[in-house]
Design a protein around this motif. Structure first.
Motif, PDB file in Angstrom:
ATOM      1  N   ASN A  20       0.823  -1.208   0.000  1.00  0.00           N
ATOM      2  CA  ASN A  20       0.000   0.000   0.000  1.00  0.00           C
ATOM      3  C   ASN A  20       0.861   1.263   0.000  1.00  0.00           C
ATOM      4  OD1 ASN A  20      -2.578  -1.113  -0.169  1.00  0.00           O
ATOM      5  ND2 ASN A  20      -2.660  -1.475   2.031  1.00  0.00           N
ATOM      6  N   MET A  21       1.966   1.234   0.736  1.00  0.00           N
ATOM      7  CA  MET A  21       2.887   2.379   0.713  1.00  0.00           C
ATOM      8  C   MET A  21       3.451   2.565  -0.694  1.00  0.00           C
ATOM      9  SD  MET A  21       5.072   2.542   4.255  1.00  0.00           S
ATOM     10  CE  MET A  21       5.583   0.840   4.336  1.00  0.00           C
ATOM     11  N   PHE A  22       3.823   1.459  -1.329  1.00  0.00           N
ATOM     12  CA  PHE A  22       4.345   1.527  -2.692  1.00  0.00           C
ATOM     13  C   PHE A  22       3.300   2.141  -3.628  1.00  0.00           C
ATOM     14  CE2 PHE A  22       4.661  -0.363  -6.927  1.00  0.00           C
ATOM     15  CZ  PHE A  22       5.924   0.080  -7.289  1.00  0.00           C
ATOM     16  N   LEU A  23       2.058   1.685  -3.524  1.00  0.00           N
ATOM     17  CA  LEU A  23       0.994   2.218  -4.375  1.00  0.00           C
ATOM     18  C   LEU A  23       0.765   3.707  -4.123  1.00  0.00           C
ATOM     19  CD1 LEU A  23      -1.575  -0.715  -4.272  1.00  0.00           C
ATOM     20  CD2 LEU A  23      -0.095  -0.029  -6.180  1.00  0.00           C
ATOM     21  N   ASP A  24       0.840   4.119  -2.861  1.00  0.00           N
ATOM     22  CA  ASP A  24       0.693   5.544  -2.542  1.00  0.00           C
ATOM     23  C   ASP A  24       1.785   6.375  -3.211  1.00  0.00           C
ATOM     24  OD1 ASP A  24      -1.544   5.018  -0.994  1.00  0.00           O
ATOM     25  OD2 ASP A  24      -0.452   5.075   0.920  1.00  0.00           O
ATOM     26  N   VAL A  25       3.014   5.893  -3.143  1.00  0.00           N
ATOM     27  CA  VAL A  25       4.136   6.603  -3.773  1.00  0.00           C
ATOM     28  C   VAL A  25       3.950   6.631  -5.283  1.00  0.00           C
ATOM     29  CG1 VAL A  25       6.624   6.527  -4.212  1.00  0.00           C
ATOM     30  CG2 VAL A  25       5.759   6.106  -1.912  1.00  0.00           C
ATOM     31  N   LEU A  26       3.558   5.506  -5.840  1.00  0.00           N
ATOM     32  CA  LEU A  26       3.358   5.405  -7.284  1.00  0.00           C
ATOM     33  C   LEU A  26       2.271   6.368  -7.770  1.00  0.00           C
ATOM     34  CD1 LEU A  26       4.354   3.820  -9.755  1.00  0.00           C
ATOM     35  CD2 LEU A  26       2.560   2.154  -9.292  1.00  0.00           C
ATOM     36  N   GLU A  27       1.179   6.449  -7.024  1.00  0.00           N
ATOM     37  CA  GLU A  27       0.087   7.351  -7.390  1.00  0.00           C
ATOM     38  C   GLU A  27       0.477   8.820  -7.252  1.00  0.00           C
ATOM     39  OE1 GLU A  27      -3.251   6.194  -5.021  1.00  0.00           O
ATOM     40  OE2 GLU A  27      -3.639   4.416  -6.231  1.00  0.00           O
ATOM     41  N   ALA A  28       1.394   9.124  -6.355  1.00  0.00           N
ATOM     42  CA  ALA A  28       1.792  10.514  -6.111  1.00  0.00           C
ATOM     43  C   ALA A  28       2.787  11.036  -7.141  1.00  0.00           C
ATOM     44  CB  ALA A  28       2.391  10.643  -4.714  1.00  0.00           C
ATOM     45  N   ILE A  29       3.383  10.140  -7.900  1.00  0.00           N
ATOM     46  CA  ILE A  29       4.403  10.554  -8.870  1.00  0.00           C
ATOM     47  C   ILE A  29       3.750  11.216 -10.083  1.00  0.00           C
ATOM     48  CG2 ILE A  29       6.082   9.656 -10.545  1.00  0.00           C
ATOM     49  CD1 ILE A  29       6.995   7.700  -8.470  1.00  0.00           C
ATOM     50  N   GLU A  30       4.302  12.340 -10.452  1.00  0.00           N
ATOM     51  CA  GLU A  30       3.871  13.037 -11.664  1.00  0.00           C
ATOM     52  C   GLU A  30       4.774  12.574 -12.810  1.00  0.00           C
ATOM     53  OE1 GLU A  30       1.323  15.059 -12.076  1.00  0.00           O
ATOM     54  OE2 GLU A  30       0.761  14.953  -9.964  1.00  0.00           O
ATOM     55  N   PRO A  31       4.216  11.893 -13.808  1.00  0.00           N
ATOM     56  CA  PRO A  31       5.050  11.346 -14.893  1.00  0.00           C
ATOM     57  C   PRO A  31       5.961  12.378 -15.566  1.00  0.00           C
ATOM     58  CG  PRO A  31       2.814  10.539 -15.082  1.00  0.00           C
ATOM     59  CD  PRO A  31       2.811  11.574 -13.995  1.00  0.00           C
ATOM     60  N   GLU A  32       5.456  13.584 -15.736  1.00  0.00           N
ATOM     61  CA  GLU A  32       6.243  14.612 -16.408  1.00  0.00           C
ATOM     62  C   GLU A  32       7.425  15.090 -15.571  1.00  0.00           C
ATOM     63  OE1 GLU A  32       2.841  15.163 -15.768  1.00  0.00           O
ATOM     64  OE2 GLU A  32       2.232  14.228 -17.637  1.00  0.00           O
ATOM     65  N   GLU A  33       7.334  14.884 -14.263  1.00  0.00           N
ATOM     66  CA  GLU A  33       8.373  15.378 -13.364  1.00  0.00           C
ATOM     67  C   GLU A  33       9.243  14.259 -12.777  1.00  0.00           C
ATOM     68  OE1 GLU A  33       6.492  17.809 -10.413  1.00  0.00           O
ATOM     69  OE2 GLU A  33       5.306  18.864 -11.915  1.00  0.00           O
ATOM     70  N   THR A  34       8.991  13.026 -13.186  1.00  0.00           N
ATOM     71  CA  THR A  34       9.723  11.882 -12.646  1.00  0.00           C
ATOM     72  C   THR A  34      11.121  11.819 -13.229  1.00  0.00           C
ATOM     73  OG1 THR A  34       7.659  10.666 -12.416  1.00  0.00           O
ATOM     74  CG2 THR A  34       9.672   9.378 -12.374  1.00  0.00           C
ATOM     75  N   ASP A  35      12.102  11.613 -12.343  1.00  0.00           N
ATOM     76  CA  ASP A  35      13.467  11.447 -12.825  1.00  0.00           C
ATOM     77  C   ASP A  35      13.992  10.069 -12.434  1.00  0.00           C
ATOM     78  OD1 ASP A  35      14.112  11.614 -10.123  1.00  0.00           O
ATOM     79  OD2 ASP A  35      14.999  13.600 -10.264  1.00  0.00           O
TER      80      ASP A  35
END
Length: 61
Positions: A20-35
């Motif tokens: 669930n923590m992983f999913l929360d982090v994944l959902e919070a990531i903005e694809p355009e800003e991911t490095d």
């Protein structure tokens, strides 16, 4: 660190919380800003979960 989780039910609960923590982090990531550091962190989280799964499986033997 705490004591090892021996109870199967607690092991499953622990893994659910980690996923669930992983999913929360994944959902919070903005694809355009991911490095690359963000991607590395996601991979590290999955590796940690996989490691715990292996550890729990070996405890049951």
């Amino acid at each position: 660190m705490g004591s090892p989780i021996q109870d199967k039910s607690n092991q499953v609960q622990f893994l659910k919380q980690r996923l669930n923590m992983f999913l929360d982090v994944l959902e919070a990531i903005e694809p355009e800003e991911t490095d690359i550091d963000d991607i590395d962190r996601l991979i590290e989280m999955i590796d940690d979960i996989e490691s715990k799964c292996r550890e729990f499986n070996h405890r049951d033997m």
